[in-house]
Design a protein around this motif. Structure first.
Motif: not given
Lengths: 530, 156
Positions: A189, A214, A235, A231, A219-221, A172, A239
């Motif tokens: 990001e 969160n 999180f 993805g 959010r994650t990539k 990310i 992570n």
């Protein structure tokens, strides 16, 4: 081949393989070319009864280094089922590039009486010369594969040492610039990455960081090009931990423990990164995978938290005296992600275990559980019996309900079990709880023990025992005088209700012990109890 | 019957000491300790009634033995201060002679028998716990620390 002038049909299967998936969409691939040449070879042998099977065995994009290839396995299965008499390949290395695998496959063919033919590389495995040729060919096949892999590894290593990104998913904060294949910073990001490092330096725990990120809507990539559309999820601690440890963020590339300056832009300053690593190092627990098999609980593996859909793990805390473990079952979601997010959190192990056992006994009436010997069984045997009977146990701390699913039936039996009942520690009946026994019982037991020691000669007299345990002989005489109580009274002291005896001690009973007549003793005893 | 026993016991109080000693010998097959007449009467009164009315039931006896085995009361609670010696010069942290001190060491279970004077480990007698610990580990250890022998200060 020919018997009585008749020609026996030889059913031929063609196996083709190619290790790359390039150009697989085009009309005529290398697989087709391999197949065509094999087909024409079979045709040329038609006078010997060779016929081509309809079934095709094509492996596109599979390496010859192992035998994990779908079509290959399918072919082996068909050989086993005697559907094939002859296997035809274009070149020897199509079948396998591993010498040991190849030898095994050839042996298998021999056992099944299947012939193996390579179209462009002729050899006869009946002669020693032919076998030598085959082995040489195969050695080269294997050598070629290993060379390729070594070359690629070296090339990637060299590229990394020069700071290049050599493929793989970017973390990310970075994207891959398609034409140059370089990492470029993704400004949106990068904000998350900076925020995360900042939060950690502010002294937040990994779990807290995950929660904050969160909550802020991050959010994650996303990896939209991947098959499974990876993805874009919440999180988790892992992570955050992986990201905090990723040297890419300070503009470095790692190759075999060493860091090399990368060609990409850093997101985090080297100073910050090092500071974070130091804190991480001091905070981490150096331990392996925490599969707590050393100290499993009775319900381990069966017990699940219905609210969080995770298992409840068995754990323990050391008591202040360090001679007793306080055991708990803890919801793994509450440990990993959000302690306040689960209503159950942790519950006392001995309580839930006894409750569950009682419920299971009610359901199954299994006599192994009700048998007296149950408590003396070792834990492994107990859990084995329980696993035999029970498929799963679920608990919902919010509703205060427990579900037990037995093996062999789909019905979930529901029980009411309020959460606060599980948080209260019951008096421990299983372990040794001498301290909790009423004083008078302890004293009577001591009197009997002393009597036993005197009787079997372990001690000479009261005086000697008094010397051992730092009490006076007079005190021991007072305690042993409890032995002169009427048997009925003694029985009540040993087996009776502990609550009734709570306020009694040897001192209260001294006048009783001095009374000679048992009837009078019992009368006085009733008075004391009342 | 009941009155008979009550009468018998009442009669003990006026029986001569020599006769009481004879009764004691009958019941206990042993010589009575001299000097304490009241105690002697109490000792005799128990078996007289036991014979007529029955003693402790077997279940109670078993229960007592089971609890003694589980708790080992004499070694658990009687010690008053955490360190020191008794009047006879014995360290009060030590359990009674004949007991075992156990410890799991490097996966092996060590059993050291406590003697009146000294300790027995693998058929060798040592004068103190530290010597046992040294024989086992090869290094000097405080024996009480190594074996975790301590008084946890519980009182009655």
């Amino acid at each position: 081949m020919a018997e009585n002038g008749e020609i026996k049909t030889v059913r031929c299967a063609i196996y083709t393989r190619k290790s790359t998936t390039e150009n697989m969409q085009s009309d005529f691939t290398s697989l087709d070319a391999q197949r065509e040449s094999a087909e024409s070879y079979i045709k040329s042998q038609a006078h010997q009864g060779w016929v081509l099977l309809k079934e095709t065995y094509n492996d596109g994009g599979f390496t010859g280094a192992n035998t994990d290839r779908p079509a290959f396995q399918k072919m082996l299965q068909d050989v086993r089922e005697k559907k094939i008499d002859c296997v035809v390949v274009y070149k020897v290395d199509r079948l396998s590039r591993s010498l040991s695998d190849f030898v095994k496959v050839l042996q298998f063919f021999e056992e099944q009486q299947v012939t193996f033919v390579s179209v462009t590389q002729h050899f006869n495995t009946n002669t020693s010369m032919g076998r030598l040729t085959l082995n040489i060919l195969l050695s080269f096949a294997q050598f070629e594969r290993e060379m390729i892999s070594e070359r690629t590894k070296d090339k990637m290593g060299a590229a990394r040492k020069r700071g290049k990104w050599v493929g793989g998913l970017p973390g990310i904060g970075y994207d891959i610039d398609k034409p140059t294949k370089k990492l470029i910073v993704n400004p949106e990001e990068a904000v998350i990455v900076r925020r995360m490092f900042q939060l950690y330096l502010e002294g937040n725990s990994l779990r807290k960081i995950a929660q904050i990120l969160n909550a802020e809507g991050f959010r994650t990539k996303r990896y939209p090009n991947r098959k499974r559309n990876q993805g874009g999820v919440l999180f988790r601690i892992t992570n955050i931990q992986l990201m905090l440890k990723n040297p890419t963020y300070m503009g470095k590339i790692q190759y075999e423990d060493k860091l090399y300056p990368g060609l990409h832009e850093p997101i985090i300053s080297e100073e910050t990164f090092k500071k974070v690593q130091e804190t991480l190092k001091t905070n981490c627990h150096e331990r392996g995978v925490s599969k707590n098999r050393k100290f499993p609980g009775l319900l381990t593996g069966l017990f699940r938290c219905a609210c969080c859909k995770t298992s409840l793990g068995h754990t323990y805390a050391r008591g202040r005296n360090k001679n007793f473990n306080y055991r708990y079952y803890v919801c793994l979601y509450s440990i990993k992600h959000d302690y306040k997010g689960c209503p159950t959190k942790s519950i006392i192990a001995s309580v839930i275990e006894s409750k569950c056992l009682a419920f299971v006994i009610k359901l199954t009436k299994d006599n192994r559980l009700t048998d007296e010997s149950w408590t003396t069984l070792p834990l492994e045997k107990q859990s084995a019996i329980l696993e035999e009977l029970v498929k799963g146990i679920e608990y919902d701390g919010h509703k205060g309900k427990l579900w037990i699913e037995l093996n062999g039936s789909l019905k979930k039996h529901e029980f009411d079990l309020p959460l606060d009942e599980l948080k209260k520690r019951l008096p421990d009946t299983t372990g040794i709880s001498f301290a909790n026994e009423p004083l008078i019982r302890k004293q009577l037991l001591l009197a009997h023990q002393i009597q036993g020691m005197l009787a079997d000669g372990r001690a000479k007299d009261l005086h000697q025992i008094a010397g051992w345990i730092n009490l006076t002989k007079a005190r021991l005489e007072q305690i042993t005088s409890l032995l002169y109580l009427a048997p009925a009274i003694q029985e009540e002291i040993v087996c009776g209700d502990a609550a009734k005896l709570a306020r009694l001690s040897e001192y209260n009973l001294r006048p009783l012990a001095q009374e000679l007549d048992w009837t009078k003793q019992t009368a006085a005893w009733q008075q004391i109890l009342a | 019957m009941q009155e008979n026993i009550a009468g018998q016991i009442e009669a003990l109080k006026t029986t001569g000491t020599a006769q009481l000693a004879e009764l004691y010998r009958q019941y206990f097959h042993d010589k009575a300790a001299p000097g304490n007449r009241t105690f002697l009467i109490r000792q005799i009164a128990y078996p007289i009634q036991e014979k007529a009315l029955g003693g402790l039931s077997t279940t109670a006896k078993d229960k007592i033995q089971e609890l003694i085995r589980a708790y080992d009361p004499i070694n658990r609670t009687l010690i008053r201060s955490s360190t020191g010696t008794t009047e006879t010069g014995r360290d009060i942290r030590l359990p009674t002679p004949g007991s075992f001190i156990t410890k799991i060491y490097k996966g092996k279970r060590l059993d050291v028998k406590v003697l009146e004077k000294g300790f027995e480990y693998q058929d060798t007698v040592y004068s103190n716990l530290s010597a046992v610990a040294k024989a086992i580990t090869g290094a000097h250890w405080n024996g009480f620390v190594f074996f975790g022998v301590k008084n946890n200060g519980r009182k009655w």
